[in-house]
Design a protein around this motif. Structure first.
Motif, PDB file in Angstrom:
ATOM      1  N   LEU A  23       0.820  -1.208   0.000  1.00 32.68           N
ATOM      2  CA  LEU A  23       0.000   0.000   0.000  1.00 32.68           C
ATOM      3  C   LEU A  23       0.854   1.259   0.000  1.00 32.68           C
ATOM      4  N   PHE A  29      -6.300  -0.282  -1.854  1.00 33.37           N
ATOM      5  CA  PHE A  29      -6.395  -1.328  -0.843  1.00 33.37           C
ATOM      6  C   PHE A  29      -6.809  -2.668  -1.452  1.00 33.37           C
ATOM      7  N   ALA A  32      -4.058  -4.278  -3.553  1.00 39.67           N
ATOM      8  CA  ALA A  32      -2.971  -4.819  -2.729  1.00 39.67           C
ATOM      9  C   ALA A  32      -3.391  -6.123  -2.061  1.00 39.67           C
ATOM     10  N   ARG A 165      -7.499   5.395  -2.050  1.00 35.26           N
ATOM     11  CA  ARG A 165      -6.096   5.004  -2.196  1.00 35.26           C
ATOM     12  C   ARG A 165      -5.363   5.447  -0.933  1.00 35.26           C
TER      13      ARG A 165
END
Length: 399
Positions: A23, A29, A32, A165
């Protein structure tokens, strides 16, 4: 170690660290998490044939970053430069475990972003950063596992819909989001300390994060208080088991087995917090732990002082757990009957229905107060709720 066992250990010990690193590269999120899930799936498919790598964490990081790189390549247009995340990933392709920056504290702060609903912030931190499942998180917050699971799913869905983000937080973010971060670290410590299979890993990680946070925000009294509290708890946690692995309650522990260096560091932090004149929950709890630590010096437990501290804690927080602990202390200061009466009042809070320490305390104090039938019923409930075999055996052997 088998491939499956190695993957399970890596998930338990490194998931949050790896996710935080991914991240920190600037991705979303969901992306990832997906990349890391694919990396673990690849490990389970590959390691049985090739063997467990010398550095499983580095292998997983490389696999996850490759997944992110591929995703960014697919999205890149012919006229755009490679995304920053791709440039960083390619530049750091040879990262080893020792070189992986630990961004978990930053991710804890990021999980308290405005995009995350208030009631899901600390639970989301526990799941994504520290690897707890919904059931353990639910236990930490005294809610039903199904409700906690739904809360986490809803939080992640909203994050995905918002296109949130994560970024490394600045000092302003840390100050604004500190209460949720402190709550998550505290809950993580409690979950780790209560899990005999964890071996102290999660508790130790939580204590380390608390110390790091206290150093980051030295002007925040509650951050100092939490670090002091967890250091005091860590100082005596190993003494909670004897040489044969049997449970030893705090009252029966030998103070000589407590870690004096950790206790001294805790006292320094607690004194620093006191100079800031911002009293709060973690400082009260740290002061209670400090009073228990005085048994090393006094040769006795200062129950009267501890009761006064619990009075302040219950008044400040209204915590049902604090009320249970206060009732136990009241039994020492006044009488078992007084403690039992206070426990009965505390027990009217529905959140304690499945809280094992409440039933264990009720069993012990009811027995001392001569309420044999109530003690037996509470003991059965406590034994049934115990997840630690050593605690269960201790309860069965008592009385």
């Amino acid at each position: 170690m088998s491939a499956a066992a190695a993957a399970e250990r890596a998930a338990r010990d490194s998931y949050g660290r790896l996710l935080a690193f991914l991240l920190a590269q600037g991705g979303g999120f969901a992306a990832a998490e997906d990349a890391l899930a694919d990396a673990f799936a690849a490990a389970l498919a590959t390691w049985p044939a090739t063997g467990v790598p010398e550095r499983p964490e580095a292998w997983l990081l490389t696999a996850a970053r490759r997944r992110l790189t591929d995703a960014h390549r697919r999205r890149a247009t012919a006229t755009e430069a490679a995304p920053e995340v791709l440039r960083r990933a390619l530049a750091e392709a040879e990262t080893t475990p020792d070189a992986i920056p630990d961004h978990r504290l930053a991710l804890l702060v990021a999980c308290a972003a405005p995009e995350v609903e208030l009631g899901a912030r600390a639970p989301l931190m526990l799941q994504t950063v520290l690897g707890l499942d919904a059931a353990r998180i639910a236990s930490a917050f005294l809610v039903a596992p199904a409700a906690m699971g739904q809360r986490l799913v809803r939080a992640k869905r909203r994050l995905k819909e918002a296109g949130a983000r994560f970024r490394l937080p600045d000092q302003t973010d840390v100050a604004a989001r500190l209460p949720e971060v402190l709550a998550a670290i505290y809950a993580a410590y409690a979950a780790g300390a209560a899990d005999p299979a964890d071996g102290g890993t999660l508790a130790g990680e939580a204590a380390w994060l608390a110390r790091l946070l206290a150093a980051m925000v030295p002007e925040d009294a509650e951050a100092q208080g939490l670090a002091a509290l967890l250091l005091h708890l860590e100082a005596r946690r190993p003494a909670g088991r004897d040489g044969g692995g049997r449970y030893v309650p705090l009252s029966a522990q030998d103070p000589a087995h407590w870690d004096a260096a950790r206790q001294a560091e805790a006292e320094t932090l607690l004194r620093r917090a006191a100079t800031l004149a911002q009293p709060g929950r973690y400082q009260w709890e740290a002061a209670i732990a400090s009073a228990h630590a005085m048994r090393r010096v006094l040769g006795r437990t200062p129950w009267g002082d501890i009761l006064l501290l619990y009075d302040a804690l219950v008044t400040a927080t209204g915590s049902p757990v604090a009320a249970v602990n206060r009732a136990v202390v009241l039994a020492e200061v006044e009488s078992p009957s007084a403690g039992l009466a206070a426990l009965r009042v505390a027990g009217t809070d529905a959140r304690l229905a499945d809280y094992q320490p409440y039933w264990a305390a009720l069993a012990a104090i009811a027995a001392r107060a001569g309420a044999a039938e109530e003690a037996l019923d509470a003991k059965r409930r406590a034994v049934g709720l115990a997840t630690d075999p050593a605690v269960r055996n201790f309860l069965l052997e008592e009385g």
